[in-house]
Design an enzyme around this catalytic site. Structure first.
Site, PDB file in Angstrom:
ATOM      1  N   GLU A 157       0.984  -1.123   0.084  1.00 60.41           N
ATOM      2  CA  GLU A 157       0.670  -0.926   0.033  1.00 60.41           C
ATOM      3  C   GLU A 157       1.259   1.467   0.110  1.00 60.41           C
ATOM      4  OE1 GLU A 157      -2.697  -0.604  -0.423  1.00 60.41           O
ATOM      5  OE2 GLU A 157      -3.707  -2.386   0.623  1.00 60.41           O
ATOM      6  N   THR A 158       0.297   2.840  -0.755  1.00 62.85           N
ATOM      7  CA  THR A 158       1.012   3.519  -0.761  1.00 62.85           C
ATOM      8  C   THR A 158      -0.455   4.210  -0.301  1.00 62.85           C
ATOM      9  OG1 THR A 158       2.255   3.434  -2.654  1.00 62.85           O
ATOM     10  CG2 THR A 158       1.930   5.668  -1.267  1.00 62.85           C
TER      11      THR A 158
END
Length: 261
Positions: A46-47
């Site tokens: 995830e970002t």
């Protein structure tokens, strides 16, 4: 254009454990295509991106493949960045997200996140799920992900999934879980459809597991341990239709993204 970038190990007490998340604070939203390109370039599960929104923050999460509705470890990482690096002095953070209003508070043993509890329903196991896991769970349930319940911690450790088969399923991913030997429950989480074959520690999965195990074990305060190669511990408390997830986060990297134009 330069953007600040933090890489944080979430649900971790030291680096190289827990789940790494990239956090990119923004002054205003960029085009979705650019956000997705940054997430793909980061190549982490995830970002997180956030923009100040009055007294709250608008928070979004991207895997290398797509934007998602809920992410625990990247929320934890974002709160860590705000509290520890960006001078936020309030007692509690309020995030506006695709899953509604989420709050994060500093507590003695880390950061506590107030998330929705997600119910699951029992179903017959799809054949692709069984072949993809290479093992037969004692029960299968469905929510936004499949929940595969096994009888022992060792069965979770021994899983050797066929990610191509799991990617063919009609749900986002697969959560495999069982009673723990020295905790309430253990798990591993697989999201090949999102280009994340195995997620190291998955906060959103505990939103689904906590209600199941709370009902099965007849207790509302539980400890979950995710048995990925990095490993991580998530403290859970079921409060009505909410789950309080608590964990720690540590810094790994601080830098800048350089974009053209």
């Amino acid at each position: 254009m330069k953007l600040p970038l933090f890489q944080i190990d979430a649900f971790a007490d030291q680096v190289f454990t827990g789940n790494p998340a990239a956090v990119v604070p923004l002054s205003a939203w960029l085009q979705d295509e650019l956000l997705q390109s940054i997430a793909l370039e980061n190549n982490l599960s995830e970002t997180a991106f956030f923009v100040a929104d009055g007294p709250r923050f608008h928070l979004r999460w991207f895997t290398p493949e797509a934007e998602v509705d809920l992410c625990g470890h990247a929320t934890l990482a974002s709160a860590h960045v705000l509290f520890e690096h960006l001078g936020y002095t309030g007692a509690k953070l309020n995030f506006r997200t695709r899953s509604g209003e989420l709050t994060v508070a500093k507590v003695q043993n880390g950061l506590s996140m107030d998330f929705p509890a997600i119910a699951s329903e029992p179903i017959d196991a799809p054949s692709a799920l069984l072949s993809g896991l290479g093992a037969t769970p004692v029960e299968v349930r469905t929510a936004p992900d499949y929940l595969a319940i096994f009888g022992s911690e060792q069965e979770i450790i021994d899983l050797a999934p066929d990610f191509s088969a799991l990617a063919s399923l009609d749900r986002r991913g697969v959560i495999a879980t069982a009673p723990g030997n020295d905790c309430d429950f253990v798990s591993r989480c697989f999201y090949p459809k999102l280009k994340v074959n195995e997620d190291p520690v998955t906060g959103s999965a505990h939103c689904k597991m906590a209600p199941y195990w709370a009902n099965r074990l007849n207790k509302t305060v539980l400890v979950g341990r995710q048995l990925s190669s990095r490993g991580g511990t998530v403290h859970c408390e079921l409060v009505g239709n909410r789950v309080i997830l608590t964990g720690r986060a540590v810094d790994y990297l601080k830098g800048e993204i350089e974009l053209p134009g």
